[in-house]
Each structure stands twice: as structure tokens, then as C-alpha cells.
Design an enzyme around this catalytic site. Structure first.
Site, short mmCIF file in Angstrom:
data_model
loop_
_atom_site.label_atom_id
_atom_site.label_comp_id
_atom_site.label_asym_id
_atom_site.label_seq_id
_atom_site.Cartn_x
_atom_site.Cartn_y
_atom_site.Cartn_z
CB THR A 58 -3.60 -0.32 -1.41
OG1 THR A 58 -2.77 -1.48 -1.54
CG2 THR A 58 -5.05 -0.75 -1.26
CB THR A 90 -0.87 -0.05 1.27
OG1 THR A 90 -1.50 -1.32 1.32
CG2 THR A 90 -1.91 1.02 1.33
N GLY A 94 1.11 -1.24 4.63
CA GLY A 94 1.65 -2.47 5.17
C GLY A 94 0.63 -3.53 5.55
N GLY A 95 -0.59 -3.47 4.99
CA GLY A 95 -1.56 -4.53 5.22
C GLY A 95 -1.89 -4.72 6.68
#
Length: 527
Positions: free
Chosen positions: A360, A342, A425-426
Site C-alpha cells: 500500500t 491498498t 481496504g484499510g
């Protein structure tokens, strides 16, 4: 007796890296790409406000950081300022109307590398034309510009057009990012043509300055949007090109899906926190989990100038509890350990408007499919859906899945927006954002010191990951509490999310900081 030698753990980085903060009294921008940050400053200098600058930066990121975000992506943003009602801009993922679960047969195996849920035949939910959700980024940027911007759309797009015509920098970081996705980029002709010349990732020259390379038809598409307006992406020439390409490659995203795409403004979720108010994102984001962590940390040890080992241990336990509740009640988002890439940008202007935007393609290089007629690199948002039928996040048509994005704005004691932050970073986003916020607003750390302070990551109900630079006392306490992985904070592997932050002090001074381990990132002040 021969000498016995046990090699120590490998050290990827034997150096000390620092990222400078930016200081000023007018506008401020922070981004994972300095080129995008420079575009934002140019817009502010041209008379634009924070909304204009954020939109310009988002479009610029599509050209200079294509693995993280782009015209084929989705996102969320927070918008607030003096005299404004704080808002969430939801341009999150929505599945195509023609998407059906039957198109994703499970193999009966579990993914054993990056993914922790059932494997789909051909990984068609991870890459390729069936992995697309409706690309709503352009709709989101357009909505932000229409509601709050000042400058003409063509002016806001001008930096992205110029950067696209120049091309993507062919340096070592580009090589690294493309190489990580090369095994699947090579499966799709236009992607391979652009990013794998002669079948290999582009490399920087051994000496001299790196050059640039064009990303297919992307410059032409941006120029068309500047001429015809943002809606051309959904109802005009660009939309026609996208729909035709998707049909030819076997996708289900349709012209009707594009024409019906709209972003929506929602009221921000306001939560009292330590004498301030958190303005959290509405919609299917990490907000319920963020709120739960804040509740569980209310009685933590907030004394001192930095987190104690007791605070860090309580934070790890709070994150684990909140994740367990999230997974039980809301379902999972992307699998733990998934290679999410992202981007996040943060802006404030001289008048105090703040924008915090996370956008993202989901995975690095998204679906890995570049559509040849438009040059748009498409997302792989179907990976947000759980392949298992009957789960809360199960695959279905015209459905919004749960995501982990967490753009945040925080007020001061008087209710005026004073801090904006977020991260890429999810599943690692939430831990990074909460810790950065706590370091700055909870412990009173300077933003630059906060950005360089070691952190932990908790991305599920069990276990934790710790930066090896944490104190021995903290690492020992964490190890006693459960499974602990001690790692380096490095460019690669990406063990922690990448936050950036802008803070407005009581005297009006602005401080911006970007992620210390992102080589291209920068915070820049308006002159």
C-alpha cells in the site's frame, strides 16, 4: 389533493455484475489488476515460482495501479509451501529517524469529514513531504526474491518495465481514481504535471480505445533497478535521486533512512481453526484482532451452506468486541472512514508454494507527491500515527505504527497450505478476509459464490455497515442490535474491502477469484 411523491433511495448500480473464477491445475494468480495478473502468469510460464510471480506482480502494480501501491509504499506478505516453514515478510512502515511530533501541531479541532482524530495544521500528516515513512516495498520484494525466487531480478522486473514504458491506461477508472485525489495532487508540481494535464484529470475518448500516458521518470527508475539491482533504490543512483528530491521539497526522510531500510522475515503466527491452521501475519498487523474474532466465533452456527442471520449477527458483535479491545490495548490505526487504497495479490505455483501479499501507499495516491527525479509516488504512512502525544500509536522517530493489513494462508487438515487470501481496504480488511475465509472454509462455498455473496463491514466498536442484498431477516436482526447503515456494494463509494483468494482442492485443482466490484481485477490460471 396533489399527488405526494417521496423519491426512493438513489441506486448507483442498476445492473448485475459478476466476476469469473479461474480454474487450473498448475499456477494461479489473483490481483486487482488484470495487467499485473498477466505479468505473474508470464513469469510462471518462464519457469519462475510463486515468489518470482508475486514480485513481478507487485512491481507491475506500481505502473498500472499507482493509486494503491508502488515503489514508495510498504507492505506485508505470507509465504508457505510444502516442506517450508511458513513465514511473514514484514516490510511494514517505519518512520524516518528525523521525524518529530513537534512538526505536527494540532489545530484544536477534530476532523469532521474522513478523519476521526485531531486535525493537524495543513493536513501535513496526510499529504505532502512530511507524511512520508521509509518506503520499504522494494526492500520487501527484494527479500522475497532473494529468499525464494528462481529467475534473475532483471527477468522478474521485465513486465513492470514494459508496462511502465507503455504507460497508465487512460480509461474511465483511471479518471475516477485521479479525480478523487485531484484536489491535493494539484498542490505538488510533478504530480499535477503527470496526473492533471491542463489542470484536469485525464479522460478516456468518447469513442474508440483508451490510450496510455507516461508516469514521469518511473520507467527509467525501473530500468535502473533491472540493471543495478534492487538495493540501488536504497544505496545507489535511485537512492540519491530520492534523497535529493525529498530534501528539496522539505521532507525529513534521509539518505541514512534509505540505506538502513531492510525487510525482515518472521515466523508466521499459527492458530488452530476448524481443523485447519491459520498462518497469520507477524508484526504490527491485524492479527491479534483476527485471532480474537476467531475465538469469539468458535461457537457460532456453522451449519448450512451459507451464513445464517444468527451467524452474521454474532460476527458483527465479535468484530465490535475485538475492535474495542484493539483500540483500548494497542491504539488506533488509520482513522475510521479514511480513504485507504491498498492492493492485494495472491499467487500459487505448480509445486504448491503460496504467497499472499498486501502492499500500500496508505491513502489513494499516498502522499500525492511524485518525486520528479525518480518518478516514485511516495506513501503517506505518517497518517498511521495518532497525533495525540502519549497514545500507543503516537508520532515518533524510527517507529513502527500499527496497521490493518491481514494477508493469510490456511492449511488443510494435513497441514499443507490450501488457501491464500487477503484484501485491500484499510479498516475494512479484517471483516472481508474473515468472511471470505468463513464462506469458503467454514461453510464450504465455492470461491466464486463466496466472492459474490453479500457481506457486512465492522470497522470499530460500534455500528455496522450491511450490503443491501442481504436477506430481510438478516438486515432486521442487525438493525435491532445497534446502529446499521445499509449500502450498495459498488465501485464507488468503496463501502467494503476488496478481497481475492486462491484455493487448492483435495485433488490439486486450483480455483482463483478476485474482487467482484474491482473493474480491473482478475484471477488467471497458468496454461
Amino acid at each position: 389533493m396533489p399527488l405526494r411523491y417521496d423519491p426512493p433511495a438513489h441506486t448507483t448500480q442498476h445492473w448485475q455484475l459478476t466476476k469469473p473464477a479461474a480454474h487450473g491445475r498448475r499456477g494461479m494468480v489473483a490481483s486487482q489488476s488484470r495487467a499485473a495478473a498477466e505479468a505473474g502468469i508470464a513469469i510462471l510460464e518462464a519457469g519462475g515460482n510463486a515468489a518470482d510471480a508475486a514480485v513481478a506482480m507487485a512491481f507491475a502494480l506500481a505502473t498500472v495501479e499507482p493509486w494503491n501501491s508502488g515503489l514508495g509504499g510498504i507492505g506485508f506478505a505470507q509465504v508457505a509451501g510444502p516442506g517450508m516453514k511458513p513465514q511473514t515478510l514484514d516490510f511494514g512502515p517505519v518512520s524516518p529517524g528525523g521525524l518529530v511530533a513537534a512538526a505536527f501541531p494540532m489545530t484544536g479541532r477534530m476532523k469532521q469529514d474522513l478523519f476521526s482524530w485531531p486535525e493537524i495544521e495543513g493536513d501535513r500528516n496526510i499529504h505532502g513531504p512530511l507524511s512520508f515513512v521509509i518506503p520499504s516495498s522494494v526492500a520487501g520484494y527484494a527479500a522475497l526474491h532473494e529468499a525464494h525466487g528462481r529467475l534473475p531480478a532483471a527477468d522478474v522486473l521485465a513486465p513492470a518495465v514494459a508496462l511502465a514504458k507503455r504507460g497508465l491506461a487512460q480509461d474511465w477508472f483511471t479518471t475516477l481514481k485521479i479525480a478523487n485525489a485531484a484536489s491535493t495532487l494539484r498542490l505538488y508540481p510533478e504530480s499535477a504535471r503527470i496526473y492533471l494535464p491542463n489542470g484536469l484529470p485525464p479522460v478516456a475518448p468518447y469513442q474508440g480505445a483508451p490510450g496510455f500516458f507516461r508516469q514521469g521518470a518511473l520507467p527509467d527508475t525501473l530500468e535502473q533497478l533491472a540493471r543495478a539491482g534492487f538495493r540501488d533504490f536504497y544505496e545507489g543512483e535511485v537512492a540519491q535521486a530520492i534523497a535529493q528530491d525529498v530534501k528539496e521539497v522539505g521532507g525529513v526522510l534521509s539518505a541514512a533512512d534509505l540505506a538502513g531500510c531492510r525487510a525482515r522475515f518472521l515466523p508466521a503466527v499459527e492458530v488452530p481453526w476448524r481443523g485447519r491452521r491459520l498462518l497469520l501475519s507477524n508484526g504490527l498487523t491485524a492479527t491479534p484482532t483476527f485471532r480474537r474474532v476467531a475465538e469469539l466465533m468458535a461457537e457460532a452456527d456453522w451449519s448450512g451452506a451459507a451464513p445464517s442471520s444468527a451467524w452474521t449477527l454474532q460476527f458483527v458483535r465479535a468484530m465490535q468486541t475485538a475492535y474495542a479491545e484493539r483500540l483500548a490495548g494497542l491504539g488506533d490505526t488509520e482513522p475510521k472512514g479514511a480513504e485507504t487504497c491498498t492492493t492485494h495479490l495472491t499467487v500459487c505455483d505448480a509445486d504448491g508454494m503460496m504467497v499472499s501479499m498486501t502492499t500500500t501507499l496508505l491513502s489513494s495516491m499516498g502522499s500525492r507527491v511524485v518525486l520528479p527525479r525518480s518518478g516514485v509516488l511516495m506513501n503517506n504512512g505518517v497518517m498511521w500515527f495518532d497525533p495525540q502525544p502519549g497514545s500507543p500509536n503516537a508520532i515518533a522517530p524510527s517507529k513502527r505504527p500499527l496497521t490493518n493489513m491481514s494477508p493469510v494462508i490456511v492449511t488443510d487438515a494435513a497441514g499443507v497450505p490450501a488457501i491464500a487470501l487477503g484484501a485491500s481496504g484499510g479498516r475494512r480488511i479484517l471483516a472481508a478476509v474473515f468472511q471470505m475465509l468463513s464462506f469458503v472454509a467454514g461453510f464450504g462455498m465455492d470461491p466464486e459464490a463466496a466472492a459474490h455473496h453479500p457481506r457486512v463491514d465492522v470497522s470499530g466498536p460500534e455500528g455496522a455497515t450491511a450490503d443491501r442484498r442481504l436477506t430481510e431477516e438478516t438486515l432486521a436482526a442487525l438493525a435491532k442490535a445497534g446502529p446499521l447503515t445499509t449500502v450498495e456494494h459498488a465501485v464507488l463509494p468503496v463501502n467494503f474491502a476488496c478481497p481475492n483468494l486462491i484455493a487448492i482442492g483435495p485433488d490439486g485443482a486450483r480455483t482463483g477469484i478476485s474482487d467482484a466490484m474491482s473493474p480491473w481485477s482478475a484471477a488467471l490460471p497458468q496454461g
